[in-house]
Each structure stands twice: as C-alpha cells, then as structure tokens.
Design a protein around this motif. Sequence first.
Motif, PDB file in Angstrom:
ATOM      1  N   GLY A 295      22.973  42.436  11.919  1.00 35.62           N
ATOM      2  CA  GLY A 295      21.539  42.487  11.643  1.00 35.62           C
ATOM      3  C   GLY A 295      20.941  43.864  11.807  1.00 35.62           C
ATOM      4  O   GLY A 295      19.756  44.012  12.133  1.00 35.62           O
TER       5      GLY A 295
ATOM      6  N   CYS B  59      17.762  44.853   9.581  1.00 33.45           N
ATOM      7  CA  CYS B  59      16.561  44.130  10.014  1.00 33.45           C
ATOM      8  C   CYS B  59      15.985  44.758  11.281  1.00 33.45           C
ATOM      9  O   CYS B  59      14.779  45.027  11.372  1.00 33.45           O
ATOM     10  CB  CYS B  59      16.904  42.667  10.234  1.00 33.45           C
TER      11      CYS B  59
ATOM     12  N   THR C  97      18.246  40.683  17.262  1.00 30.43           N
ATOM     13  CA  THR C  97      18.808  39.548  16.538  1.00 30.43           C
ATOM     14  C   THR C  97      20.168  39.184  17.131  1.00 30.43           C
ATOM     15  O   THR C  97      20.830  40.007  17.776  1.00 30.43           O
ATOM     16  CB  THR C  97      18.992  39.878  15.050  1.00 30.43           C
TER      17      THR C  97
ATOM     18  N   ALA D 245      24.453  33.530   6.057  1.00 30.98           N
ATOM     19  CA  ALA D 245      23.879  34.283   7.172  1.00 30.98           C
ATOM     20  C   ALA D 245      23.360  35.643   6.750  1.00 30.98           C
ATOM     21  O   ALA D 245      22.453  36.192   7.383  1.00 30.98           O
ATOM     22  CB  ALA D 245      24.924  34.442   8.277  1.00 30.98           C
ATOM     23  N   GLY D 246      23.946  36.218   5.699  1.00 30.55           N
ATOM     24  CA  GLY D 246      23.503  37.541   5.294  1.00 30.55           C
ATOM     25  C   GLY D 246      24.340  38.087   4.164  1.00 30.55           C
ATOM     26  O   GLY D 246      25.330  37.480   3.734  1.00 30.55           O
TER      27      GLY D 246
ATOM     28  N   THR E 160      17.732  39.422   5.898  1.00 33.68           N
ATOM     29  CA  THR E 160      19.160  39.270   6.157  1.00 33.68           C
ATOM     30  C   THR E 160      20.024  40.010   5.135  1.00 33.68           C
ATOM     31  O   THR E 160      21.247  39.883   5.159  1.00 33.68           O
ATOM     32  CB  THR E 160      19.551  37.777   6.158  1.00 33.68           C
TER      33      THR E 160
END
Length: 305
Positions: free
Chosen positions: A120, A123, A136, A249-250, A272
């Motif tokens: 993450g 982000c 995160t 998830a990303g 994400t």
Amino acid sequence: MRAVFVDASETLAEVARRLSRPGDPPLTIHADPNTVPEDLPRLLAGAEVALIDHTALPLSVARACAGLKHVVFLGTGARSYMDPEALEAELGVQVHLIRGYGDTAVAECAFALMWAAAKGLACMDGAMRAGHWLRTDGIQLTGKTVGLIGFGGIGAEMARLCAGIGMRVIAWNRTPRTHPGVDFVDLDTLLADSDVVSLHLLLTDETRGFLSAERIAQLKPGALLVNTARGALLDEAALAQALREGRLAGAGLDVFVEEPLPGGHPFAGLPTVTLSAHSAFRTPEASDNLIGAALDHCRRIAAGG
C-alpha cells in the motif's frame, strides 16, 4: 540510405549520438517526443528508414512517406502503433522489432510494482503528502504464489526475482516451456491459485483483451495484478470494478489502453492502484541496449542484410 529517428526523447537522442560510429548510415535525430503522425511525411522525406519509439504510423500516413522501406520500432509492441503486416503487404515497408533489450529492467519494475501494491505504498505516500498519517495493512509476499502469464525473457527474469524472496512461481505460456524452479500450469489453475498475477504477454490480435472480465472474475479473491506488458491485454473497466468492490486487493500498472493516462480515468481514483507512466524499460542500461540494437538494424539494412 538515410534514417530518421522521428520521436527521440533527449535521453534517447543523446544515446544515439554517443553510440553512432564513423561510417554509419546518415541518421537524422528529431529530438521531439511529441511528434504526431501528421509530422511523419515531412520528417521522413527522402528517408528509407524510420526509427520510431512511440508515434503511430497508420497506413494512410505511411502512403505519404515516399521512399520509406523500413521501420525500426524501438521495442516489441509495434502493433500498439501500427499494423506491421499491412505495412509490408500493401506498401512493402518492413517493420523490425527489438527484443530482449530491457528484460531485466521491466522485470525489476514489475517486481517493484508488486511490492508497492502489496504494501500500500502509493496510498500511504499520497495521504502523507496531503498531511494525513495513514497506515495500511500490507500483504506478506514470502511464501505466496506468483503466476506469470507469458514466459519470455521478462517472465524468466521475474521468476528469478520472485523465487529469490521465497515465492512459489507458476506460469502459463501459449507454447510449451520448461524452466528451473517454475511450475507450468493451465490458465484456469494459474488464475485460481495465484496470490499475484503478472502479465508478460506480447500484444497481438490473439492476445488483445486476453485478461477479459470473465478471466478477471476467476482471479483468487484478494489477489494482486501487475501489468508491465501492454494495457490492451486486459479489460480495464472490469479490473477497476473488481478493485472498487474489493474482490482484488490491489494492482500495479505501468501500461494503459490510452497513454498518457487521461484525466479522470477510474484507475487514478482507486487508492489500491499503484501507477507508473510506461517507464518500466527506461533505465540507462536498457536504453543503451535499445539504441545499440536499432543502430545495428540500420547497419544491416545499409549493407543489404
């Protein structure tokens, strides 16, 4: 014989000047990465060879380039910018590709995007720059399974890097392959079992849209997707929806259907997603390999090869 590098960045222009040798075919370097197709007939007037990095060459424009016989495309993804088969069949213009020049550079970028997406980092970085202390939960990659779709030189380098951090490496390729430490599986198994899926396919008529909405739906819940190949290999809207809904998830993405990424694109609004600007292959080492190979193409063409 005269060649023109039609859309050189300052970096690639400098490399071309440095690697040129006495006695090489004359090379005109147009150091403007913002070249548009309509510029090409003027830039290529009287030239037999065009070196093209990222400028589209539609048939209508190529017809107006009198004398053009060869295109040296700086990479493998020429079909994103031109129709090589039609250029040769209709106009007798041969398109030459350059393979392998940036295998390590691209694999390292895919590896970095995988890590950034897992932790993450984009982000958190964006939030902290805006004055927010955001933490995160990351994903531990050691012990996880990475699935490589396409297994050429870049895929092999990605396998080496991932195996080095203790990941299980599985792969699917359109033609049978074997490689030490890599389990080759069918595509359905790869999509279902991979904690990370990394795309390493060439873009062709057969692979365009390869990672469709249906195949994205087959991905393991909570998986990560990495793409350093070509944006048109996947359904961007379906990927954005899967990320928005939290089914994935990303993602770490270096390539897009439309480049530069247009304002307001769904990916830009998804925290994400880690984005990079089609820069995976941009290292000094890869640039030297790329331009050196392009100049070798020009030498062979001049020699009648």
